[in-house]
Design a protein around this motif. Sequence first.
Motif, PDB file in Angstrom:
ATOM      1  N   VAL A 152       0.852  -1.189   0.000  1.00  0.00           N
ATOM      2  CA  VAL A 152       0.000   0.000   0.000  1.00  0.00           C
ATOM      3  C   VAL A 152       0.889   1.241   0.000  1.00  0.00           C
ATOM      4  O   VAL A 152       1.795   1.353   0.839  1.00  0.00           O
ATOM      5  CB  VAL A 152      -0.925   0.009   1.237  1.00  0.00           C
ATOM      6  N   PRO A 153       0.693   2.171  -0.943  1.00  0.00           N
ATOM      7  CA  PRO A 153       1.542   3.367  -0.987  1.00  0.00           C
ATOM      8  C   PRO A 153       1.582   4.076   0.369  1.00  0.00           C
ATOM      9  O   PRO A 153       0.558   4.317   0.993  1.00  0.00           O
ATOM     10  CB  PRO A 153       0.859   4.240  -2.051  1.00  0.00           C
ATOM     11  N   GLY A 154       2.794   4.377   0.811  1.00  0.00           N
ATOM     12  CA  GLY A 154       2.979   5.107   2.056  1.00  0.00           C
ATOM     13  C   GLY A 154       3.131   4.248   3.290  1.00  0.00           C
ATOM     14  O   GLY A 154       3.564   4.744   4.342  1.00  0.00           O
ATOM     15  N   LEU A 159       6.333   2.072   8.209  1.00  0.00           N
ATOM     16  CA  LEU A 159       6.838   0.871   8.861  1.00  0.00           C
ATOM     17  C   LEU A 159       8.322   1.009   9.201  1.00  0.00           C
ATOM     18  O   LEU A 159       8.752   0.592  10.278  1.00  0.00           O
ATOM     19  CB  LEU A 159       6.617  -0.341   7.945  1.00  0.00           C
ATOM     20  N   ARG A 160       9.086   1.580   8.315  1.00  0.00           N
ATOM     21  CA  ARG A 160      10.516   1.779   8.597  1.00  0.00           C
ATOM     22  C   ARG A 160      10.705   2.645   9.839  1.00  0.00           C
ATOM     23  O   ARG A 160      11.589   2.398  10.669  1.00  0.00           O
ATOM     24  CB  ARG A 160      11.210   2.401   7.386  1.00  0.00           C
ATOM     25  N   GLU A 161       9.879   3.678   9.979  1.00  0.00           N
ATOM     26  CA  GLU A 161       9.958   4.535  11.164  1.00  0.00           C
ATOM     27  C   GLU A 161       9.522   3.771  12.411  1.00  0.00           C
ATOM     28  O   GLU A 161      10.105   3.929  13.482  1.00  0.00           O
ATOM     29  CB  GLU A 161       9.093   5.785  10.986  1.00  0.00           C
ATOM     30  N   HIS A 174      -4.186   7.919   7.443  1.00  0.00           N
ATOM     31  CA  HIS A 174      -3.455   7.080   6.502  1.00  0.00           C
ATOM     32  C   HIS A 174      -4.101   5.696   6.475  1.00  0.00           C
ATOM     33  O   HIS A 174      -4.482   5.168   7.520  1.00  0.00           O
ATOM     34  CB  HIS A 174      -1.996   6.956   6.936  1.00  0.00           C
ATOM     35  N   PRO A 175      -4.246   5.087   5.285  1.00  0.00           N
ATOM     36  CA  PRO A 175      -4.771   3.718   5.253  1.00  0.00           C
ATOM     37  C   PRO A 175      -3.939   2.808   6.159  1.00  0.00           C
ATOM     38  O   PRO A 175      -2.719   2.721   6.014  1.00  0.00           O
ATOM     39  CB  PRO A 175      -4.629   3.320   3.775  1.00  0.00           C
ATOM     40  N   PHE A 176      -4.596   2.172   7.114  1.00  0.00           N
ATOM     41  CA  PHE A 176      -3.940   1.255   8.063  1.00  0.00           C
ATOM     42  C   PHE A 176      -2.941   1.985   8.962  1.00  0.00           C
ATOM     43  O   PHE A 176      -1.997   1.384   9.459  1.00  0.00           O
ATOM     44  CB  PHE A 176      -3.244   0.096   7.324  1.00  0.00           C
TER      45      PHE A 176
END
Length: 255
Positions: A152-154, A159-161, A174-176
């Motif tokens: 999913v874009p973004g 997740l990295r953060e 934000h989606p999810f």
Amino acid sequence: MDADILEYYDRGGEDTRLVDSVELLRTKALLQRYLPKNATVLDVGGASGVYATWLAEEGHDVRLVDPVPRHVATARAKGIDAVEGDARALAEPDASRDAVLLLGPLYHLLDRADRVRALAEAGRVSKGLVVAAAISRWSPMFEGMLRGLVDVPGFTPMLREDLTSGTRRGTQHHPFGFTTCYFHRPEELESEVVDAGLTLVDLLPVEGMAEWIPDVADRLADPDKRALLLELLERTEREPALVGATAHLLAIARR
């Protein structure tokens, strides 16, 4: 409470989020293991009263505290003694409850000092038992990979953060994205409990890897398969290599 957190919870998702979940079944099982019979319980961050309702049915005397007015109103409509309040400054006398539950406040306190303060307040109010939940640092990664959210874009930058700092801020649109929250490493939760002046009794995974079994809903719907799943989670709950491989952690502590 941050405006984005209030906005997120005003959607009413907590009314149904825990229905038929491994989180609900395991948390109930762990509470049954540690709570004394007919206990006086303060359910801090108890949302709309899923656990408070069950605890009352089990014979406990429960008061719910939550900072979200919608949650308090919903809990009261169920007949629960519920008040608005802040986990960091509880309007309760010292040693007035057999147990204090923090099954949510640590999720949304980004500063370590605030989390330690909430744990210390729980210890002040409790005669002995404090039970505190946290979201595992690796929960969003496991969920993102299983459910394809990494596509999913973004989502992947977020997740990295999550993995780097354990912190999300203002992601309710934000989606999810959930909302402002903190993802714990097991050793962080342990040190926060100790710094709050409490003695850690147990630090356990709630769902373990069962949260990400593709057919988990079908297994929970079958009594025999559900019983086996819960048995296997209990058998492996103290394996050091598996403690963080869960959606939620549960710290059992005493003052």
